[in-house]
Design a protein around this motif. Structure first.
Motif: not given
Length: 254
Positions: A26, A107, A117
């Motif tokens: 992410t 997160h 993530g």
């Protein structure tokens, strides 16, 4: 709404899996910074003073030694690599039943990767935000200018439910007007006391309940307080100036 968690200090190494694909994590905009930190951690972990620099004791020698093999170490979902009180209470290893749009709100801050993530594939590693790295200095200080432009844009106008500890909050505090911290106290002998173990457990439990609730995730601090009041005694202190809102969960003496 986005949920910000600290990592667990202890991590469970995946038994199998491909090496980490930094570009696939992410926030791929952090790719170059992640490569730099990964290389620095590997090099630091080969040094004779690695334990001192990383702020760990002799009992963690093998974990620091494993850092030297991070580039080829197997990976697994962050939800199964991060273990400990908060993640157990959240039911992190049983998030498959949670809708993807809710899981994507979670997160985890990381001394190695900055932020990941909950479904990102990562290796087990030993590096806290408080560690002192040669040339980099404190990890939290080095990450701050790397994270700010990315997260300021990605989380613009998002409510941020902040379950992080101080070192991880320092790496990117977030705009105070958007943040609601989760604080936990327990009544003992008639007085409120901060209790670290129960605080971690309660934060994880609250996050797990929010994720598994049939209701949509809250969009304001007041909504978080209303949702949490179904399970706990809570008090909401609104944001004031540079100080974010705080939701205090009050655990009974029993």
């Amino acid at each position: 709404m986005k949920i910000l968690l600290p990592p667990s200090e202890g991590k469970t190494p995946p038994c199998s899996g491909d090496p980490v694909d930094v570009a696939g994590l992410t926030f791929p905009q952090l790719g170059e910074a992640r490569h730099q930190m990964l290389q620095t951690l590997v090099e630091t972990s080969t040094r004779s003073d690695a334990l001192t620099l990383l702020g760990v004791g002799k009992s963690l020698h093998e974990e620091v030694r494993a850092n030297t093999r991070l580039a080829s170490a197997p990976t697994g979902p962050a939800s199964s690599v991060y273990t400990g009180v908060l993640f157990a209470a959240m039911g992190a290893e049983d998030l498959a039943q949670v809708p993807e749009e809710k899981r994507s709100a979670v997160h985890v801050m990381s001394g190695l990767f900055g932020i990941v993530g909950i479904d990102d594939l990562i290796p087990a590693y030993r590096l806290s935000m408080g560690a002192q790295l040669p040339e980099f200095g404190r990890a939290k200080t080095w990450w701050r200018p790397q994270l700010a432009p990315v997260l300021n844009e990605a989380f613009a106008d998002e409510l941020l439910v902040d379950c992080r500890s101080a070192d991880y909050r320092a790496a990117w505090p977030g705009p105070s007007a958007q943040v609601v911290t989760i604080d936990v106290v327990q009544v003992r002998s008639g007085a409120r006391k901060v209790v670290s173990h129960f605080a971690k457990h309660t934060r994880g439990e609250l996050v797990g309940r929010l994720l598994r609730s049939p209701a949509a995730l809250p969009s304001t601090a007041e909504d978080v307080a209303e949702a949490a009041s179904a399970w706990y005694e809570v008090e909401l202190t609104p944001a004031a100036g540079r100080k974010p809102a705080s939701l205090t969960v009050v655990l009974p003496e029993s």
